[in-house]
Write an enzyme that holds these catalytic residues in place. Structure first.
Site, short mmCIF file in Angstrom:
data_model
loop_
_atom_site.label_atom_id
_atom_site.label_comp_id
_atom_site.label_asym_id
_atom_site.label_seq_id
_atom_site.Cartn_x
_atom_site.Cartn_y
_atom_site.Cartn_z
CE LYS A 1 -7.75 -8.61 -1.65
NZ LYS A 1 -7.52 -8.31 -0.51
CE LYS B 1 -4.40 -1.57 1.76
NZ LYS B 1 -5.48 -1.51 2.85
CE LYS C 1 -12.79 -2.79 0.66
NZ LYS C 1 -13.65 -3.34 1.72
#
Ligand code: TRP
Length: 331
Positions: A194, A111, A197
């Protein structure tokens, strides 16, 4: 007695990945013990969130939990920021967590990316808050998707660190439960990534609120290869996109991947995809409509969250009381 805790961030539209990797597997656990299902908004703000969207997404996650079959008579549904003990315990645990343990967390590395110096302290200490979520209820079992395994191991290590530091056997070491046939649902555009969202392409995911038409279209456009479906799992494993779609089918149909291959061996994707879309719509369609119903009844939804808050607070504050005593805070 089992105590179960899990949570999802209200940081974007819930996807098929959240459903198959998490919520769907929580439903049967409600029979096995006391269960708490949280909407982890404190985790969501580790990356910037629009205040209006955060509010509506928090309600949407609660409505989706209910629509999928979380029963508020049996389980608690509540919002993380409504129970201040999570953040309080996170601070205490952060004083016992070596930086070296946090430096190993792959989710932070992913991230923060190259902007490590710009990344917020909260993004870095995120797994300590997650440990507090779990430990504050003396949780025994944590059903999560595969990507959370490392955070769960850290939660166990932190529980051990507290018990050693204060020479007690206070915190229960929680067990991760990686459940279901599809603990990791992959992107429809790239079978090696993956389903997320936050992916910029909406075609990469199925959102829980997608219409039947959107589901049809996204499955039709999903990336595949030109080969017919193989007859065995070994061959499937070399074709990430094919593997993903077959695994999704198996999870939705609640059968094994082998069984799906038996049925579709030799089929082209032009034949398999409409079957997959049909099955998906038959399951997600009713959940979507039920979610919409809950969202129209905000009063009832907020009542459920208040009850969750009260009962969760009672449990969490009893843990914090003991923690204060063990640490030597003046009572
Ligand atoms: N980090 C989890 C995720 O992104 C969400 C989460 C926060 C969680 N606290 C938790 C999951 C405690 C299980 C238990 O999926």
């Amino acid at each position: 007695m089992k105590r179960i805790f899990s949570g999802i961030q209200p940081s974007g539209n819930l996807t098929l990945g959240n459903y198959l990797g998490a919520i769907k597997n929580w439903i049967p656990l409600q029979k096995e013990g006391e269960a708490l299902f949280c909407i982890v908004d404190l985790h969501a703000i580790t990356i910037p969130q629009d205040p209006i969207m955060l509010k509506s997404r928090t309600l949407e996650v609660a409505a989706t939990y209910l629509a999928c079959g979380i029963d508020p008579q049996k389980s608690l549904i509540f919002v993380q920021s409504h129970v201040s003990q999570h953040a309080e315990l996170a601070w205490i645990l952060s004083c016992l967590t070596p930086l070296g343990w946090l430096n190993r967390m792959t989710q932070f590395k992913d991230k923060a990316g190259k902007q490590r110096e710009q990344a917020a302290l909260g993004l870095y200490s995120y797994p300590v808050l997650q440990a507090a979520d779990i430990l504050v209820y003396q949780t025994t079992h944590v059903p999560v998707g595969e990507d959370q395994k490392q955070h769960l191991e850290l939660a166990r290590d932190i529980a051990g660190a507290f018990n050693r530091a204060y020479n007690c056997n206070f915190f229960i070491l929680p067990e991760p439960q990686i459940l279901g046939i599809a603990p990791r649902v992959m992107s429809l555009r790239d079978g090696t990534k993956k389903m997320s969202k936050s992916d910029p392409s909406d075609l990469s995911r199925i959102n829980m609120m997608d219409s039947d038409e959107e589901i049809n279209q996204k499955i039709r456009k999903a990336k595949t290869d030109p080969e017919p479906l193989p007859g065995n799992v070994g061959e499937l494993a070399t074709r990430p996109e094919a593997q993903n779609l077959v695994t999704i089918y198996a999870a939705l149909a609640e059968c094994s991947v082998e069984k799906v291959l038996q049925e579709f061996k030799g089929s082209l994707f032009s034949a398999f995809k409409p079957k997959l879309a049909e099955l998906m719509i038959s399951i997600l369609g009713p959940i979507r409509e039920e979610t919409k119903k809950w969202l129209q009844d905000k009063v009832e939804l907020e009542t459920i969250l208040r009850v969750g808050q009260q009962q969760a607070t009672a449990k969490a504050s009893s843990t914090l009381k003991d923690v204060h005593r063990l640490i030597g805070f003046l009572q």
